[in-house]
Design a protein around this motif. Structure first.
Motif, mmCIF file in Angstrom:
data_model
loop_
_atom_site.group_PDB
_atom_site.id
_atom_site.type_symbol
_atom_site.label_atom_id
_atom_site.label_comp_id
_atom_site.label_asym_id
_atom_site.label_seq_id
_atom_site.Cartn_x
_atom_site.Cartn_y
_atom_site.Cartn_z
ATOM 1 N N THR A 240 80.591 56.491 53.494
ATOM 2 C CA THR A 240 80.844 57.606 52.573
ATOM 3 C C THR A 240 82.278 58.113 52.682
ATOM 4 O O THR A 240 82.770 58.743 51.740
ATOM 5 C CB THR A 240 79.855 58.766 52.813
ATOM 6 O OG1 THR A 240 79.965 59.226 54.177
ATOM 7 C CG2 THR A 240 78.417 58.332 52.556
ATOM 8 N N LEU A 243 83.893 55.938 50.151
ATOM 9 C CA LEU A 243 83.492 56.397 48.821
ATOM 10 C C LEU A 243 84.240 57.658 48.419
ATOM 11 O O LEU A 243 84.697 57.797 47.270
ATOM 12 C CB LEU A 243 81.982 56.651 48.793
ATOM 13 C CG LEU A 243 81.081 55.422 48.915
ATOM 14 C CD1 LEU A 243 79.636 55.834 49.145
ATOM 15 C CD2 LEU A 243 81.186 54.553 47.675
ATOM 16 N N LEU A 247 86.628 58.299 45.277
ATOM 17 C CA LEU A 247 86.311 59.410 44.386
ATOM 18 C C LEU A 247 87.561 60.256 44.139
ATOM 19 O O LEU A 247 87.815 60.696 43.011
ATOM 20 C CB LEU A 247 85.191 60.267 44.990
ATOM 21 C CG LEU A 247 84.719 61.468 44.156
ATOM 22 C CD1 LEU A 247 84.164 61.012 42.814
ATOM 23 C CD2 LEU A 247 83.667 62.269 44.936
ATOM 24 N N MET A 264 76.094 61.458 49.100
ATOM 25 C CA MET A 264 77.189 61.354 48.140
ATOM 26 C C MET A 264 76.802 61.895 46.764
ATOM 27 O O MET A 264 77.659 62.339 45.998
ATOM 28 C CB MET A 264 77.638 59.902 48.008
ATOM 29 C CG MET A 264 78.594 59.432 49.068
ATOM 30 S SD MET A 264 80.190 60.323 49.103
ATOM 31 C CE MET A 264 80.855 59.931 47.474
ATOM 32 N N ASP A 265 75.497 61.865 46.449
ATOM 33 C CA ASP A 265 75.065 62.339 45.136
ATOM 34 C C ASP A 265 75.421 63.796 44.918
ATOM 35 O O ASP A 265 75.609 64.237 43.777
ATOM 36 C CB ASP A 265 73.556 62.148 44.974
ATOM 37 C CG ASP A 265 73.175 60.678 44.852
ATOM 38 O OD1 ASP A 265 74.069 59.863 44.551
ATOM 39 O OD2 ASP A 265 71.989 60.351 45.066
ATOM 40 N N CYS A 268 79.326 63.819 43.632
ATOM 41 C CA CYS A 268 79.865 63.171 42.432
ATOM 42 C C CYS A 268 78.826 63.130 41.327
ATOM 43 O O CYS A 268 77.612 63.177 41.573
ATOM 44 C CB CYS A 268 80.373 61.769 42.756
ATOM 45 S SG CYS A 268 79.138 60.638 43.408
ATOM 46 N N SER A 270 76.912 61.343 37.956
ATOM 47 C CA SER A 270 76.344 60.006 37.745
ATOM 48 C C SER A 270 77.393 59.069 37.153
ATOM 49 O O SER A 270 77.415 57.868 37.471
ATOM 50 C CB SER A 270 75.125 60.092 36.825
ATOM 51 O OG SER A 270 75.472 60.698 35.587
ATOM 52 N N GLU A 272 80.716 59.233 37.710
ATOM 53 C CA GLU A 272 81.608 58.871 38.813
ATOM 54 C C GLU A 272 80.940 57.885 39.750
ATOM 55 O O GLU A 272 81.585 56.951 40.255
ATOM 56 C CB GLU A 272 82.036 60.128 39.578
ATOM 57 C CG GLU A 272 82.980 61.022 38.795
ATOM 58 C CD GLU A 272 83.192 62.374 39.456
ATOM 59 O OE1 GLU A 272 84.269 62.966 39.279
ATOM 60 O OE2 GLU A 272 82.259 62.850 40.153
ATOM 61 N N LYS A 273 79.642 58.060 39.966
ATOM 62 C CA LYS A 273 78.911 57.151 40.841
ATOM 63 C C LYS A 273 78.908 55.735 40.266
ATOM 64 O O LYS A 273 79.049 54.754 41.008
ATOM 65 C CB LYS A 273 77.475 57.649 41.021
ATOM 66 C CG LYS A 273 76.675 56.851 42.037
ATOM 67 C CD LYS A 273 75.296 57.460 42.250
ATOM 68 C CE LYS A 273 74.498 56.651 43.262
ATOM 69 N NZ LYS A 273 73.143 57.232 43.471
ATOM 70 N N SER A 274 78.788 55.614 38.954
ATOM 71 C CA SER A 274 78.793 54.286 38.336
ATOM 72 C C SER A 274 80.157 53.619 38.478
ATOM 73 O O SER A 274 80.245 52.408 38.694
ATOM 74 C CB SER A 274 78.404 54.380 36.858
ATOM 75 O OG SER A 274 79.401 55.053 36.108
ATOM 76 N N GLN A 277 80.423 52.412 42.072
ATOM 77 C CA GLN A 277 79.630 51.202 42.264
ATOM 78 C C GLN A 277 80.351 49.978 41.726
ATOM 79 O O GLN A 277 80.315 48.896 42.332
ATOM 80 C CB GLN A 277 78.264 51.372 41.590
ATOM 81 C CG GLN A 277 77.348 52.355 42.295
ATOM 82 C CD GLN A 277 76.079 52.644 41.530
ATOM 83 O OE1 GLN A 277 75.998 52.431 40.318
ATOM 84 N NE2 GLN A 277 75.066 53.143 42.223
#
Length: 333
Positions: A240, A243, A247, A264-265, A268, A270, A272-274, A277
């Motif tokens: 993380t 990550l 970010l 992490m959820d 950020c 959804s 930003e998470k994509s 990934q």
């Protein structure tokens, strides 16, 4: 013949992270300590990357840090991953690396990139001219290589002239892959932040490679994020910090490397998470068994000759542990 894990060399890419609550002085000490351990663990190279105006990265004066690492080790190869050539006069780079090779004979690598390694404002502060879009990179590479030739020119790199310093081209797309192939030079690809371009770039390099006095056949090194721990859960938590680093890049809010978090959820969206990934899809994170399985698959898919590992881990001791686990996996393959 297909390569397996036992056939590849393994190296380290160090961004010299500045962690939250610490400073660059501590980062330099940690890098020297990691390099000493890496030498004992069988790592082939220790490369440092040029970045500027980044609060979490202390490797801006890359050639000076290469000298620091080389002075604190005895046999591991030390080099740049890379020097961002558009930021520098080729003559200055030749003199710096000629000096390094003279001080540490047979141990210096010169990896070259064509990106600025920073934002546009900082690029202007470095260059005073940001009109170049990288189209003159081949000419810069040719000029730099000429300074290392044994021929006496009107302008000579001293020290530098006549020295055999391995030059690598670095890339995150097909441009440098094609140039490296045309010149018959080794190629290093940045899978650690551009995984979607990895296989196409490797194919370009292999399919267009022209043998040279440097190389008779292609040689590929791939940069990869690897974070290893005793368990998958611990490795995921350690990751993380990586990550959060990316970010910050997405948000253009760069800060020192942050400590790991449980969720992490919560940090950020959804969307930003994509993006995270996608950017980090090539990362290998997990326990010894998980890392071994993923590494074997990675080598099978890419047929790389060498991997160079980036591990953005907050705690120095856990970063050491991660690199030791990876070295042990490959040694015992």
């Amino acid at each position: 013949m297909n390569k397996t894990l036992q056939d590849i060399a393994y190296s380290i890419l160090d961004l010299v992270p500045i962690t939250e609550g610490s400073d660059a002085n501590a980062s330099f000490k940690h890098s020297a300590d990691l390099a000493q351990h890496a030498e004992n663990w069988g790592y082939k190279r220790y490369w440092l990357a040029e970045h500027h105006n980044k609060p979490g990265i202390a490797s801006s004066a890359t050639s000076i840090l290469i000298g620091h690492i080389a002075a604190n080790t005895s046999k591991i190869r030390v080099g740049s991953g890379g020097i961002m050539l558009p930021n520098h006069a080729p003559l200055v780079v030749a003199e710096q690396f000629g000096t390094l090779e003279t001080l540490f004979p047979g141990r210096i690598d010169l990896g070259l990139g064509r990106a600025p390694g920073t934002d546009q404002l900082t690029a202007y502060a470095l260059r005073r001219n940001v009109t170049s879009d990288g189209h003159d990179f081949p000419d810069q590479v040719a000029e730099l290589r000429a300074y290392f030739s044994p021929e006496n020119m009107k302008v000579n790199a001293i020290p530098g002239r006549g020295l055999q310093i391995p030059i690598w081209l670095l890339g995150s797309s097909g441009y440098s892959a094609q140039l490296a192939a045309q010149l018959g030079l080794p190629f290093a690809f940045a899978n650690h932040f551009s995984p979607e371009n990895t296989l196409p770039a490797l194919a370009l390099y292999r399919n267009n490679f022209k043998p040279s006095s440097i190389l008779q056949e292609p040689y590929i090194m791939i940069g990869t994020n690897i974070i290893a721990a005793d368990t998958d859960e611990e490795a995921e938590k350690r990751s993380t910090s990586l990550l959060q680093h990316h970010l910050g890049l997405i948000r253009n809010q760069q800060v020192p490397l942050q400590p790991p978090v449980d969720d992490m959820d919560a940090l950020c969206s959804s969307y930003e998470k994509s993006i995270l990934q996608q950017k980090l899809a090539g990362s290998i994170i997990g326990s010894r068994e998980t890392v071994k399985t993923k590494l074997e698959k990675f080598v099978e898919e890419t047929q790389t000759d060498e991997i160079i590992i980036n591990s953005q881990i907050f705690e120095h001791q856990t970063r050491l542990q991660s690199y030791e686990i990876v070295a042990d996996i490959i040694r015992n393959a």
